[in-house]
Design an enzyme around this catalytic site. Structure first.
Site, short mmCIF file in Angstrom:
data_model
loop_
_atom_site.label_atom_id
_atom_site.label_comp_id
_atom_site.label_asym_id
_atom_site.label_seq_id
_atom_site.Cartn_x
_atom_site.Cartn_y
_atom_site.Cartn_z
N ASP A 1 0.78 -1.24 0.00
CA ASP A 1 0.00 0.00 0.00
C ASP A 1 0.80 1.28 0.00
O ASP A 1 0.30 2.31 -0.44
CB ASP A 1 -0.96 0.01 1.18
CG ASP A 1 -2.18 -0.86 0.90
OD1 ASP A 1 -2.72 -0.76 -0.21
OD2 ASP A 1 -2.58 -1.62 1.78
N GLU B 1 21.66 -9.74 15.62
CA GLU B 1 20.74 -9.77 14.49
C GLU B 1 20.72 -11.14 13.80
O GLU B 1 19.96 -11.35 12.87
CB GLU B 1 21.10 -8.67 13.48
CG GLU B 1 20.76 -7.27 14.01
CD GLU B 1 21.18 -6.15 13.07
OE1 GLU B 1 21.91 -6.43 12.10
OE2 GLU B 1 20.80 -4.99 13.33
N LEU C 1 18.05 0.15 19.87
CA LEU C 1 17.29 -0.89 19.19
C LEU C 1 16.02 -0.36 18.53
O LEU C 1 15.38 0.55 19.04
CB LEU C 1 16.90 -1.99 20.19
CG LEU C 1 18.03 -2.71 20.91
CD1 LEU C 1 17.45 -3.84 21.76
CD2 LEU C 1 19.06 -3.25 19.92
N HIS D 1 -7.27 -13.81 1.97
CA HIS D 1 -6.05 -12.99 1.89
C HIS D 1 -5.53 -12.69 3.27
O HIS D 1 -6.26 -12.79 4.26
CB HIS D 1 -6.32 -11.70 1.12
CG HIS D 1 -7.44 -10.88 1.69
ND1 HIS D 1 -8.76 -11.13 1.41
CD2 HIS D 1 -7.41 -9.83 2.53
CE1 HIS D 1 -9.52 -10.26 2.05
NE2 HIS D 1 -8.73 -9.45 2.74
N TYR E 1 -10.26 -0.22 0.41
CA TYR E 1 -10.09 -0.64 1.78
C TYR E 1 -9.85 0.51 2.71
O TYR E 1 -9.04 1.37 2.42
CB TYR E 1 -8.88 -1.60 1.81
CG TYR E 1 -9.13 -2.78 2.67
CD1 TYR E 1 -10.16 -3.67 2.36
CD2 TYR E 1 -8.38 -3.00 3.80
CE1 TYR E 1 -10.41 -4.74 3.18
CE2 TYR E 1 -8.62 -4.08 4.61
CZ TYR E 1 -9.63 -4.95 4.30
OH TYR E 1 -9.87 -6.01 5.12
CU LIG Z 1 -9.35 -8.02 4.00
#
Ligand SMILES: [Cu+2]
Ligand SMILES: *[C@@H]1O[C@H](CO)[C@@H](O)[C@H](O)[C@H]1NC(C)=O
Ligand SMILES: *[C@@H]1O[C@H](CO)[C@@H](O)[C@H](O)[C@H]1NC(C)=O
Ligand SMILES: *[C@@H]1O[C@H](CO)[C@@H](O)[C@H](O)[C@H]1NC(C)=O
Ligand SMILES: *[C@@H]1O[C@H](CO)[C@@H](O)[C@H](O)[C@H]1NC(C)=O
Ligand SMILES: *[C@@H]1O[C@H](CO)[C@@H](O)[C@H](O)[C@H]1NC(C)=O
Ligand SMILES: *[C@@H]1O[C@H](CO)[C@@H](O)[C@H](O)[C@H]1NC(C)=O
Length: 800
Positions: free
Chosen positions: A409, A590, A694, A538, A490
């Site tokens: 997005d 890490e 951090l 999804h 959405y």
């Molecule tokens: Cu959804």
């Protein structure tokens, strides 16, 4: 769930003036703009009936004023700064820019001008040690299209203010993990041509679309069908492949198009900028792949070809009241009022907020929208930055459209879609509002009232305790900062909630239209939810950056795990006892800092400063706790996003803070999924994480398998996720006990003795407290009366 690929830009270019201005890179299937709809609505609307009740005032309350301790180091560029940068850019011959209004697909344009967030070390000097304000730079994106190899270039321009001679621009390379000089190819450079080319493909089977659905998608005004397809495109083997799907256009003004798939898809190789080199590579319908248009056509006209029904606009896909009104639903619902007005402070100019013992600054950007900075609690910084990084919606399905969809997005940007909030619905009637602004096409757009701030009384107390002689309870008032970003179909509601016990709750909810699948053969990928519709399973995963600074920047993550053990104790008579223990481990480097919440919630992750133990020797810190169940990506090694969403593989990550790793994802990661500008996996290079600065990257997610209840829109009640960031051995006790909003009622034998109200202002509930009785005892049998009477539980007798 979302929108469409960029080639349908042309279809809305003509009409969707507003959205066009908002996001030139994005595109939507809508035939009409929000603006056009609004105009029509005004024409149509009937006289409104006002609620005839003594409801609360609905005008937003301005907060108490305050002056921020320092000017906001994250504040966006001023109007004057943006104008000066734009002017200066257009004066640089090497950039060869054309103003957006007059640009074609073969001109260079300015895609973005906004603040370049200053480096942390500089800002800390400014905030902590009276250092001077960090030099301001602009972050600019230039969309280079006047070339056969179009690309998007990130530039650093500054320092500001612009001065001829001293201002420079340079490629912004340091936040990239890709070694490409701060640039990434632009797969959408030819969106208009591609749209026209796709319409031509669709027109070449016009007889079939007419026969199947009684309509066409040719780019003409009378089209009743639309075309859009996968995002990101397939990028394997150096080819760019786009699958395109047919959709019915809505016949109403509702945004139902993502519910109207028609079940036909075509595959095209659109590599390069020359449309004469593009080719159709096949068709897919009802589970059968046809490798040429001729093959599909001849099958279509063969006997026995199965024609499936279309999805069509209807009430089922439209919001609005219908059906029998539930009992008493027309009466005025409960609502909250703030009798004393806002009990918090806002510096509107500096976007600085202070509520109770919390204070912070707000930032706002195109890619991620709202962000929170320098969050202090009781005067101590606990979080340097708290911000959304990216959101993925990764679909699956038996058809190439759903299988190929994995929206990232930030490509579209959250900032441009933080629309004005609906007062009394998105935020309570007593909320305070702020505006947000973003750059688009040589203009600045402001969404008014797009950020809301409000206090709420939670529908449960912070604390309570009953005994037979007293009851105590503390009110649970919390503070929320909220935006809603509608990225295509959405709607994400982002809330940051602050609690009196020192907890910060970060949560996201999702609503709006699902992107549904055509029903044929999709049983293994979702539920059938309408006559020809499947609910396309999804995953939503949203990544947040939490740059903790617990009592300074030297921090360590400790994982505390509850483990079952069998242990023999000196007192257990030589027999082992099956029990459990607490195991403390540090997340040392890490190499092992990509983490899962783990089974049974047994592991607690905390950020502490091991050099700052409390008086009991335990390090003071903050814990990160999933509050609503969480999700990372189910799909492994996604064929769609490849390396573009390596932040979505786990639940929580820790890395060492670096100005060169400011973001988990780049907005144009989708443009080169094999070698994206920011490959999050490359952040993990074995560095020590012990008493270092951090950054925690945490995922909020939802496994979304839409059902009939997602029609017409997904509901916020079930589509939500959150994490809590809560003090751990950080304070001496529960700080909410400082509040006067608590009560202790002492009682005996059905009579209230004393009510302690701690000096809180009078409220109508106080009269009720005096009527508190405790138990009502009715004897049923006249035997052993002393023992039958309910005995008050006292501290001595009680279990505690
Ligand atoms: Cu959804
Ligand atoms: C766009 O081009 C037209 C015609 O050349 C010109 O008049 C106009 O000023 C240009 N727009 C801008 C913003 O430069
Ligand atoms: C500058 O851009 C124009 C299109 O706007 C293009 O025709 C020209 O070739 C470009 N010049 C250079 C030097 O790249
Ligand atoms: C910063 O300046 C203020 C006002 O001049 C002063 O009160 C404060 O002690 C200074 N703080 C530091 C860390 O130097
Ligand atoms: C910089 O130089 C250009 C061209 O000489 C001029 O138009 C502009 O006004 C100057 N800008 C500033 C800030 O001095
Ligand atoms: C689409 O078809 C029209 C008419 O045949 C043609 O003029 C146009 O160039 C085509 N567009 C593309 C992008 O191929
Ligand atoms: C928001 O924008 C509106 C319209 O420009 C303006 O009237 C209002 O004062 C702004 N509000 C804030 C808090 O800046």
């Amino acid at each position: 769930m979302r929108r469409t690929v960029s080639f349908s830009v042309l279809s809305w270019l003509a009409v969707a003036l507003f959205l066009l201005l908002v996001a030139p890179a994005a595109s939507r299937p809508h035939p009409e703009s929000a603006w056009a709809k609004n105009v029509r609505w005004r024409e149509k609307r009937s006289p409104r009936v006002k609620r005839q009740v003594n409801g609360p005032p609905c005008a937003p309350y301005p907060a108490q004023g305050i002056t921020a301790p320092k000017p906001n180091a994250w504040a966006g560029l001023t109007e004057a700064e943006t104008v000066s940068v734009a002017e200066w850019l257009f004066a640089q011959p090497a950039l060869n820019l054309t103003v957006s209004e007059n640009a074609t697909e073969w001109d260079n344009t300015v895609a973005l001008i906004e603040l370049m967030v200053p480096g942390k070390a500089e800002v800390l000097t400014y905030l902590n040690s009276n250092g001077s304000a960090p030099l301001r730079y602009a972050h600019v994106v230039v969309d280079h299209r006047a070339t056969t190899e179009p690309y998007l270039a990130d530039l650093l321009v500054g320092p500001l203010p612009i001065r001829n001679g001293t201002t420079r621009y340079e490629p912004l390379t340091y936040p990239y993990t890709k070694s490409a000089g701060g640039r990434v190819r632009n797969l959408d450079a030819d969106s208009e041509t591609m749209s026209a080319w796709f319409y031509n493909i669709s027109a070449s089977i016009e007889d079939i679309t007419q026969e199947l659905w009684g309509g066409t998608a040719t780019g003409a005004d009378e089209d009743t069908l639309d075309l859009w397809g996968i995002d990101p495109p397939w990028q394997d083997d150096g080819r760019i492949i786009r699958w395109t799907a047919f959709w019915n256009l809505p016949t109403s003004d509702f945004d139902v198009e993502t519910l109207l798939p028609l079940g036909l898809y075509f595959k095209a190789d659109v590599t390069g900028r020359d449309p004469t080199g593009w080719s159709v590579e096949g068709w897919f319908y009802n589970g059968i792949f046809y490798s040429t248009t001729d093959e599909f056509r001849s099958a279509f006209y063969s006997p026995g070809f199965v024609k499936l029904p279309p999805n069509e606009d209807g009430l089922w896909g439209q919001t609005g009241q219908r059906g029998p009104v539930p009992p008493l639903d027309t009466a005025y619902p409960p609502t909250m009022v703030a009798p004393s007005g806002p009990r918090f402070f806002v510096d509107e100019q500096q976007q600085y907020v202070k509520w109770m013992d919390f204070e912070f600054y707000l930032g706002f950007s195109r890619d991620i929208g709202l962000s929170l900075h320098d969050i202090k609690y009781k005067g101590q910084r606990i979080i340097y930055e708290l911000s959304l990084q990216e959101a993925i919606a990764h679909y699956a399905g038996q058809d190439p459209m759903q299988s190929g969809t994995a929206y990232l997005d930030s490509f579209y940007g959250f900032g441009p879609y933080a629309f004005e909030l609906v007062k009394g619905y998105d935020c309570p009637p007593h909320a305070t509002y702020l505006n947000s602004s973003f750059y688009v096409r040589e203009t600045t757009h402001t969404h008014t009232d797009s950020i809301c701030l409000f206090e709420m009384d939670a529908p449960y107390p912070m604390q309570r305790h009953s005994t037979g002689s007293y009851v105590s309870a503390a009110q649970n008032v919390y503070f929320t900062v909220r935006t809603v970003n509608t990225v295509g179909n959405y709607d994400y509601m982002f809330s940051y909630e602050f609690y009196m016990d020192g907890t910060i709750d970060v949560n996201v909810r999702a609503s709006g239209y699902i992107q549904a699948a055509y029903f044929a053969n999709n049983h293994d990928y979702g539920y059938q939810i309408h006559s020809a519709l499947s609910g396309s399973m999804h995953d939503h995963v949203l990544n947040y950056k939490i740059d903790f600074d617990i009592l300074g920047t030297a921090n360590t993550m400790i994982a505390t795990t509850l483990v079952p053990v069998s242990e023999t104790y000196p007192w257990s008579g030589g027999k082992p006892r099956n029990t459990m223990k607490l195991v403390r481990e540090t997340v040392a480097s890490e190499d092992n800092s990509r983490l899962l919440w783990g089974a049974n919630g047994a592991t607690q992750y905390t950020i502490v400063n091991t050099d700052q133990p409390n008086r009991h020797g335990e390090p003071r810190g903050y814990r990160i706790l999933p509050s609503l169940g969480t999700a990372h990506l189910t799909v492994q090694d996604s064929s769609n996003v490849v390396n573009a969403a390596n932040w979505a593989t786990h639940d929580i990550y820790v890395t060492r803070q670096k100005d060169s790793e400011p973001r988990a994802a780049h907005p144009y990661n989708s443009q080169d999924v094999f070698d994206p500008p920011i490959d999050f996996a490359k952040f993990f290079d074995g560095e020590s994480l012990l008493q270092e600065d951090l950054v925690v990257w945490v995922n909020l997610g939802m496994h979304h398998v839409p059902h009939t209840g997602d029609l017409p829109n997904t509901v916020f009640t079930t589509s939500h996720n959150g994490v809590q960031i809560m003090p751990l051995n950080y304070l001496e006790g529960d700080p909410s006990m400082e509040s006067v909003q608590q009560v202790k009622i002492e009682y005996k034998a059905g009579e209230v003795g004393e009510v302690e109200t701690y000096g809180q202002p009078e409220s109508s509930c106080q009269a009720e407290w005096w009527g508190y009785k405790g138990d009502s005892v009715v004897r049923k049998f006249p035997y052993a009366p002393g023992r039958c009477t309910m005995r008050p539980r006292t501290r001595v007798e009680g279990r505690l």
